[in-house]
Design a protein around this motif. Structure first.
Motif, PDB file in Angstrom:
ATOM      1  N   ARG A   1      11.355  19.437   2.011  1.00  0.00           N
ATOM      2  CA  ARG A   1      10.439  20.151   1.118  1.00  0.00           C
ATOM      3  C   ARG A   1      11.171  21.155   0.221  1.00  0.00           C
TER       4      ARG A   1
ATOM      5  N   THR B   1      -3.500  19.321  -6.695  1.00  0.00           N
ATOM      6  CA  THR B   1      -2.798  18.906  -5.477  1.00  0.00           C
ATOM      7  C   THR B   1      -2.505  17.420  -5.567  1.00  0.00           C
TER       8      THR B   1
ATOM      9  N   TYR C   1       3.721  25.083  -4.502  1.00  0.00           N
ATOM     10  CA  TYR C   1       3.876  24.941  -3.053  1.00  0.00           C
ATOM     11  C   TYR C   1       4.211  23.481  -2.759  1.00  0.00           C
TER      12      TYR C   1
ATOM     13  N   TYR D   1       4.587  14.506   0.905  1.00  0.00           N
ATOM     14  CA  TYR D   1       4.540  15.946   0.690  1.00  0.00           C
ATOM     15  C   TYR D   1       3.340  16.286  -0.193  1.00  0.00           C
ATOM     16  N   ASN D   2       2.630  17.345   0.173  1.00  0.00           N
ATOM     17  CA  ASN D   2       1.576  17.880  -0.692  1.00  0.00           C
ATOM     18  C   ASN D   2       2.216  18.815  -1.715  1.00  0.00           C
TER      19      ASN D   2
ATOM     20  N   ASN E   1       4.070  21.349   0.563  1.00  0.00           N
ATOM     21  CA  ASN E   1       3.473  21.619   1.867  1.00  0.00           C
ATOM     22  C   ASN E   1       3.203  23.124   1.941  1.00  0.00           C
ATOM     23  N   ASP E   2       3.773  23.827   2.919  1.00  0.00           N
ATOM     24  CA  ASP E   2       3.543  25.272   2.993  1.00  0.00           C
ATOM     25  C   ASP E   2       4.749  26.069   2.490  1.00  0.00           C
TER      26      ASP E   2
END
Length: 542
Positions: free
Chosen positions: A431, A415, A459, A354-355, A461-462
């Protein structure tokens, strides 16, 4: 010259009086008087006082012009993102002394535009961010600002592009930096320099010997010794040493024919003594040689480091090696105690990445830049500690800081990539769940260790959520109700709205069955009834 005071002649004083009188006349009379002055020149010749008087009178006769100065307003600024790729110096060298390169690139850009044809409107350039393109190249982004004057046509992105292009010899050199000549972007504007190459030139030559394509692998492992502090204190030397050790390892291995190179990519602190290291190792894809895959590279590394124990002078954690997402744990018999009741054997699937992105508002970006390598490691450690101390620690693997970029003069975006193990016997962390864990462990996204966060910046991911206005109103109403209750007053019952909360936890004594996916099944309804009764109906808030 006739002397003043002779009969029939006018004295200097008389003429002065006449001019003084004429000073009160209208402008038309003043013009006629000035034309008649030539007749009195003989009268003033040879007399310094007369000449002085004459000029004094002319000055008195001239209209006084007053000019009101318009206040100078600061012009608005137009900002452009100027992005290009630096191919020399190579990325490892660029990264090792990033602060020096940051200031040097900024100076070069400012000099470029100050000495250009658009220097009148140019304001300044500031370094924004950098990232690795491949083993040798670095993408650089700067923000360049131009003033908007009403008297000068506005500077557009195309003009900025062409000025940069011309001043860097067709996008080839920026001071000491060698650029990729097809890499320049001003905002989203780009002109490819490679589309003009005539195709006919290729047909006139025999088929050239092409360089084989390269396959890159992320090689990640943990160094237990020397300690993290020692590596950080002399990071440039350790960066080179680790890269040299990896190159020697593969050059002396059974896959040396396809090996190209390894470069140091990044490191982060695991704890006070250990460091996670990631390197990018490249292998040639040649049709005459069997292609090297991640499993083979893993085993070569394993065999040449005494079962992942030593890389030259470095002592390794023998359960820390990853080739991209491939990993073989030597501790097969080591089980998570909470999961031993599950009869189904535990198998690892592909890790889930996951970002995780958020904004740090304190300390300021300038302070972080002074020691960016250490701060990157520290932020990585805080993230690892957060998830290791959370309810999802059983599946958590690691977090690596990927990038830092400035938002404004004080704040910067972080990030990180956080990985979770994918066990077939444990529901995967999604997420939303991960977002909630981060939110709770950072006190509503306010603090990550010593770092102050922007609480609306997270955040995964999105996925992002903001606190809806209705929720704020409900919370205030609940506070009012509590205060009224403490005073012995009845809370208002009209138009009450129920508050909903997502409560998430893991049950280890109930095997995960497909029927639990169906909220209409008897098993699901029975389990939910028992859990609700056990948790809430027997509590003090029932």
């Amino acid at each position: 010259m006739n002397q003043a005071g002779q009969p029939g002649e006018k004295s200097v004083v008389d003429v002065s009086e006449q001019f003084a009188t004429l000073n009160n006349l209208s402008n038309s009379w003043i013009i006629s008087v000035v034309l008649d002055v030539s007749r009195t020149i003989d009268l003033f010749a040879g007399s310094s006082s007369g000449i002085t008087c004459l000029f004094t009178l002319f000055a008195a006769l001239m209209p006084v012009v007053t000019t009101t100065q318009t206040p100078t307003e600061e012009p608005n600024l137009t900002n452009y993102n100027v992005t290009f790729i630096v191919i020399m110096p190579a990325f490892p060298e660029f990264q090792s002394i990033i602060l020096n390169h940051t200031s040097l690139i900024t100076n070069e850009l400012n000099d470029l535009f100050k000495k250009s044809s658009i220097n009148v409107t140019f304001s300044s350039c500031i370094f924004h961010s950098f990232s690795m393109v491949n083993t040798n190249s670095t993408t650089v982004t700067a923000i360049c600002s131009f003033k908007n004057y009403s008297t000068i046509p506005e500077i557009g992105r195309v003009l900025v592009y062409h000025v940069f292009e011309n001043k860097t010899r067709d996008i080839s050199n920026l001071g000491p930096y060698i650029l990729d000549d097809d890499s320049l972007y001003v905002n989203d504007y780009h002109e490819s320099s490679r589309t003009t190459t005539p195709m006919s030139v290729v047909t006139l030559t025999p088929t050239p010997t092409e360089e084989p394509n390269l396959t890159d692998y992320n090689v990640t492992f943990i160094i237990n010794s020397p300690a993290f502090q020692e590596i950080v204190s002399n990071s440039s030397n350790h960066t080179r040493m680790i890269a040299n050790e990896l190159n020697d390892l593969f050059q002396k291995s059974s896959i040396n024919a396809t090996f190209s190179s390894c470069i140091f990519h990044s490191s982060s602190m695991v704890n006070t003594n250990s460091s996670t290291v990631t390197a990018v190792c490249s292998f040639k894809n040649e049709s005459t040689i069997q292609q090297v895959d991640r499993v083979l590279v893993y085993h070569v590394f394993e065999n040449n480091t005494n079962d992942i124990s030593n890389l030259g002078p470095y002592t390794l954690d023998n359960d820390s090696l990853y080739l991209n997402d491939f990993h073989e744990s030597p501790h097969v018999s080591t089980a998570i105690p909470a999961l031993t009741v599950t009869p189904t054997p535990r198998r690892k699937g592909t890790p889930i990445d996951y970002n995780v992105t958020f904004i740090i508002t304190s300390p300021r970006f300038q302070e972080i830049q002074l020691n960016s390598f250490f701060q990157t490691m520290k932020i990585g450690k805080e993230l690892n500690d957060l998830f290791k101390g959370s309810s999802i620690k059983a599946t958590f693997s690691r977090c690596l800081v990927k990038s830092l970029s400035v938002v404004n003069g004080d704040s910067y975006t972080v990030t990180a990539i956080c990985s979770f193990k994918n066990y077939s016997t444990i529901p995967a962390v999604d997420r939303v769940f991960m977002y909630d864990v981060f939110e709770n462990k950072t006190k509503d996204i306010s603090n990550l260790g010593p770092y102050r966060l922007a609480n609306n910046s997270l955040y995964v991911n999105d996925y992002h959520k903001t606190e809806p206005m209705i929720a704020r109103g409900m919370w205030k109403q609940q506070q009012v109700d509590v205060e009224l209750a403490s005073l012995g007053a009845d809370a208002p019952n009209e138009n009450q709205v129920s508050s909903g909360f997502n409560v998430t936890f893991i049950i280890i004594s109930l095997p995960y069955l497909q029927a639990l996916h169906d909220n209409t099944s008897r098993l699901y309804q029975s389990a939910s009834t028992i859990i609700t009764h056990q948790v809430y109906h027997q509590s003090e808030i029932s």
